[in-house]
Design a protein around this motif. Sequence first.
Motif, PDB file in Angstrom:
ATOM      1  N   GLY A  22     102.080 -19.777 -29.585  1.00  0.00           N
ATOM      2  CA  GLY A  22     103.390 -19.218 -29.914  1.00  0.00           C
ATOM      3  C   GLY A  22     103.498 -20.179 -30.851  1.00  0.00           C
ATOM      4  N   ALA A  23     104.702 -20.306 -31.570  1.00  0.00           N
ATOM      5  CA  ALA A  23     105.338 -20.597 -32.673  1.00  0.00           C
ATOM      6  C   ALA A  23     105.717 -22.119 -32.181  1.00  0.00           C
ATOM      7  N   VAL A  24     104.757 -22.584 -32.667  1.00  0.00           N
ATOM      8  CA  VAL A  24     104.724 -24.725 -33.044  1.00  0.00           C
ATOM      9  C   VAL A  24     104.636 -24.610 -33.989  1.00  0.00           C
ATOM     10  N   GLN A  49      91.033 -18.167 -31.697  1.00  0.00           N
ATOM     11  CA  GLN A  49      90.695 -19.370 -32.962  1.00  0.00           C
ATOM     12  C   GLN A  49      90.065 -18.030 -33.964  1.00  0.00           C
ATOM     13  N   VAL A  50      90.129 -17.490 -34.378  1.00  0.00           N
ATOM     14  CA  VAL A  50      89.842 -16.243 -35.129  1.00  0.00           C
ATOM     15  C   VAL A  50      88.437 -17.449 -36.335  1.00  0.00           C
ATOM     16  N   ASP A  51      88.449 -18.464 -36.470  1.00  0.00           N
ATOM     17  CA  ASP A  51      87.903 -19.680 -37.238  1.00  0.00           C
ATOM     18  C   ASP A  51      88.533 -20.365 -37.487  1.00  0.00           C
ATOM     19  N   PRO A  52      87.901 -21.683 -38.066  1.00  0.00           N
ATOM     20  CA  PRO A  52      88.676 -23.221 -37.949  1.00  0.00           C
ATOM     21  C   PRO A  52      89.822 -23.083 -37.937  1.00  0.00           C
ATOM     22  N   GLY A  53      89.529 -22.862 -39.221  1.00  0.00           N
ATOM     23  CA  GLY A  53      91.471 -22.549 -39.867  1.00  0.00           C
ATOM     24  C   GLY A  53      92.593 -21.566 -39.561  1.00  0.00           C
ATOM     25  N   TRP A  54      92.443 -20.431 -39.017  1.00  0.00           N
ATOM     26  CA  TRP A  54      93.117 -19.232 -38.455  1.00  0.00           C
ATOM     27  C   TRP A  54      93.257 -18.879 -37.099  1.00  0.00           C
ATOM     28  N   GLN A  55      94.219 -18.820 -36.658  1.00  0.00           N
ATOM     29  CA  GLN A  55      94.766 -18.699 -35.413  1.00  0.00           C
ATOM     30  C   GLN A  55      95.660 -17.440 -35.720  1.00  0.00           C
ATOM     31  N   VAL A  56      95.530 -16.949 -34.030  1.00  0.00           N
ATOM     32  CA  VAL A  56      96.363 -15.060 -33.927  1.00  0.00           C
ATOM     33  C   VAL A  56      96.794 -16.011 -32.588  1.00  0.00           C
ATOM     34  N   LYS A  61     127.278 -19.903 -15.791  1.00  0.00           N
ATOM     35  CA  LYS A  61     126.410 -19.710 -14.816  1.00  0.00           C
ATOM     36  C   LYS A  61     125.216 -20.157 -16.046  1.00  0.00           C
ATOM     37  N   PRO A  62     124.279 -20.601 -15.722  1.00  0.00           N
ATOM     38  CA  PRO A  62     123.025 -21.237 -15.920  1.00  0.00           C
ATOM     39  C   PRO A  62     122.588 -20.081 -17.628  1.00  0.00           C
ATOM     40  N   GLN A  63     122.082 -19.723 -18.906  1.00  0.00           N
ATOM     41  CA  GLN A  63     121.899 -18.868 -19.406  1.00  0.00           C
ATOM     42  C   GLN A  63     120.337 -18.701 -19.150  1.00  0.00           C
ATOM     43  N   ARG A  64     119.832 -17.250 -19.522  1.00  0.00           N
ATOM     44  CA  ARG A  64     118.333 -17.153 -19.941  1.00  0.00           C
ATOM     45  C   ARG A  64     117.733 -15.966 -20.349  1.00  0.00           C
ATOM     46  N   ALA A  65     116.243 -16.741 -20.323  1.00  0.00           N
ATOM     47  CA  ALA A  65     116.163 -15.527 -21.495  1.00  0.00           C
ATOM     48  C   ALA A  65     114.443 -15.348 -21.907  1.00  0.00           C
ATOM     49  N   THR A  66     114.219 -14.255 -22.185  1.00  0.00           N
ATOM     50  CA  THR A  66     112.692 -13.717 -21.561  1.00  0.00           C
ATOM     51  C   THR A  66     112.568 -13.284 -23.200  1.00  0.00           C
ATOM     52  N   THR A  67     111.478 -14.090 -24.029  1.00  0.00           N
ATOM     53  CA  THR A  67     110.182 -13.737 -25.078  1.00  0.00           C
ATOM     54  C   THR A  67     109.959 -13.395 -25.358  1.00  0.00           C
ATOM     55  N   PHE A  68     108.851 -12.265 -26.212  1.00  0.00           N
ATOM     56  CA  PHE A  68     107.856 -11.163 -26.957  1.00  0.00           C
ATOM     57  C   PHE A  68     108.164 -12.080 -28.338  1.00  0.00           C
ATOM     58  N   GLU A  69     106.371 -12.119 -27.474  1.00  0.00           N
ATOM     59  CA  GLU A  69     106.307 -13.061 -29.544  1.00  0.00           C
ATOM     60  C   GLU A  69     104.482 -12.758 -30.252  1.00  0.00           C
ATOM     61  N   ILE A  70     104.982 -12.646 -30.949  1.00  0.00           N
ATOM     62  CA  ILE A  70     103.351 -12.861 -32.196  1.00  0.00           C
ATOM     63  C   ILE A  70     103.179 -13.393 -32.870  1.00  0.00           C
ATOM     64  N   GLY A  71     102.370 -13.618 -33.973  1.00  0.00           N
ATOM     65  CA  GLY A  71     102.241 -13.757 -35.029  1.00  0.00           C
ATOM     66  C   GLY A  71     100.671 -15.125 -35.470  1.00  0.00           C
ATOM     67  N   SER A  72     100.515 -16.076 -36.166  1.00  0.00           N
ATOM     68  CA  SER A  72      99.325 -15.972 -36.637  1.00  0.00           C
ATOM     69  C   SER A  72     100.235 -17.287 -37.838  1.00  0.00           C
ATOM     70  N   ARG A  73      98.812 -18.271 -37.469  1.00  0.00           N
ATOM     71  CA  ARG A  73      99.475 -19.977 -38.703  1.00  0.00           C
ATOM     72  C   ARG A  73      97.693 -19.945 -38.799  1.00  0.00           C
ATOM     73  N   THR A 103      98.174 -21.735 -47.434  1.00  0.00           N
ATOM     74  CA  THR A 103      98.921 -21.849 -46.229  1.00  0.00           C
ATOM     75  C   THR A 103      99.553 -20.716 -45.615  1.00  0.00           C
ATOM     76  N   TRP A 104      99.386 -20.325 -44.037  1.00  0.00           N
ATOM     77  CA  TRP A 104     100.736 -19.657 -43.310  1.00  0.00           C
ATOM     78  C   TRP A 104     101.048 -19.987 -42.388  1.00  0.00           C
ATOM     79  N   ASP A 105     102.134 -19.402 -41.565  1.00  0.00           N
ATOM     80  CA  ASP A 105     102.910 -19.596 -40.458  1.00  0.00           C
ATOM     81  C   ASP A 105     103.901 -18.545 -40.048  1.00  0.00           C
TER      82      ASP A 105
END
Length: 688
Positions: A62-64, A444-451, A478-490, A497-499
């Motif tokens: 995920g996004a870090v 891990q597409v290659d050492p410097g590329w992730q999806v 009430k407590p707040q709740r969330a469902t997250t759908f995520e896709i990305g690359s870095r 560089t890209w993120d």
Amino acid sequence: MRQPTTAGSLVRAATTLAVLVPAAAVAQVQLQPVAVEADRPPESLTVPTTDAARSAIERTPGAVSLVPGTAWADTQATTLKDVLDYTPGVFAQPKWGEDTRLSVRGSGLSRNFHMRGVAILQDGVPINASDGSSDFQELDITGFRYAEVFKGANALRYGANHIGGAINFVSPSGYDADLFQGRADAGSFGFRRLQGSTGGHYGAVDGYVTGSWQSQDGFRDHSAGHSTRAAGNLGWKITPDLETRFYFNAADIWQEIPGSVTKQAALHDPKRAAAGNLVQNYQRNMQSWRAANRTTLNLGSTRFEVGGYVVNKDLIHPIYQYLDYEYRDFGAFARATDERQIAGHRNRLTVGVNLATGHVNNSQSVNLPGGGKGALLSKSKDSSRTTTAYAEDSFEVVSGVSLIAGAQYVRANRKREDRLADATDTSGERDFDFLNPKVGVLWQVDPGWQVFANVSRSGEAPTFGDLNFTNLVLASTKPQRATTFEIGSRGRRPDYTWDVAVYRMNLRDEFQFFDLGGGNYQVTNADRTIHQGIELGGGWAFAKGLFETGTNPDRLWLNAAYTFSDFRFDGDRSWGDNELPGAPRHFLRAELLYRSPKGFYLGPNVEWVPEAYYVDNANTTKTESYALLGFRAGWDVDDHVTLFLDGRNLLDRKYIASASIAAVATPTSALYEPGTGAAVFGGLRMRW
């Protein structure tokens, strides 16, 4: 005002030590290296190096991101904005002094005081109080090696139960700290800062200590402040596979508060403070100290980490009332990570538990004109307890492709004991619990590329600021709740560089905070809301060898972060599909730097909000769009001395940096924080 406690003396003593000892150390001490493998520098088990931390964080599907300290070292960095400016998905805007409005993917949009929605950690130990709220002014930005950013539900690594995720600031250890490091900054609006640190290792023991003093008159009236901070750590490598490290930090902060004003005032007379803030001398003053331990044991293919912390903080806060709060927080944590082959496939299992407990001795009195303490109005003991257990497994199904599954269980308790004998009893207690599962894939597409891609649940229990403790109202939040759908690359290549991340977060019962004026407020839960967006970040050396060629040519480097945010109600009974107020739809930070192999750099930067954003649920009132121009320059005189210059808002644009929100705003609503005018800062940094 309360007389300074021992925290103030501790800060001053430690800061003096950090500034004065390095000079003597340089002249008198030659630290000896720890025996290690040939050509391999010694490293701490409890404090990962920047490269090791980046490798670990990028195992997240995920996004870090990891922001190295070099990104802000040669700037007038005083707030979280200065650290996170080029991290897409993060909206951090200054308010006054070192206070910042911080939101990650729309977290805490409606909260205009005491940050919420994001877990802030220092060396893996929570800065947040046990109820989840936080005052991050205690952090000394000059004293960190790097910052780790975990957006949204991707903060499972630290068991963080906040909708916005977690940000962990990591200090140097004695293994990677300079023997002496010092800096001096000065600039516009009376800004002055001195900072010094020292570190080293001897045999199995290493240590690091830093201290800083800062003062400023402020851009706006009634926004002066000064602070003294100290921090350090001491590590003992008992065996090559066992290390324990003790941490301390302390802060003494005094800060005036100019307050929010109307849109007209913010854009035409931005220096003027709110009238009420002047009459009642609004301030936020705190003294704090914190001690912690982290111990790491490597046992074959398994790493165990355990630790604990204690926090003592006193807050004197004359605002609409005179607030006198005493925070006492305690916590413990344990985590085990096992990495091994299962049937010929790589597998990594992480399990952990976090325990946080504490209380606030809460006293509120009449704030007399001039900021004096008057008659007692309320008094209570507010106790919190939060337990988080989590587990995550990563299994490499084929070479380079891992499936990740995890879950987090949170149980929280909030309890108030009213200690003022009057007609209104505000005592009450609430319990919350929820389960947050997560599944994801990392390629891990290659050492410097992730999806990556993931689907995650997250939840967040209310803080005391979100609970209106007046009998029946206690039961409504009430407590707040969330469902997250995520896709990305870095990824990274030698010249770019890209993120990139695209996400959609479906929320239930999102907290909404409305300031009703006069110290009164209302907290409600929205029904359904949507936070979705696109996060684009990266860098590009688009021109090289302009004046210097060879193996190390000069270059023009473009660094940029763009965030698209679409936050809205979803069929709300009152607000329909209106936009959620409080954050811009488009936000861009970009910088173009010329870097020479001779050690100097220079270039402009911009901050652009091309569209105004709403400040009320009714979508009737907006801020104003703006564009700011800045300029940075620096010169590494040699390996030990660096000079730098940091110019901001050089065209002196009047703009709105951040805003509080209302259900329905009017032209006279005092919701706006003016941005700082044109400013120039310069500094000197030395290291040996």
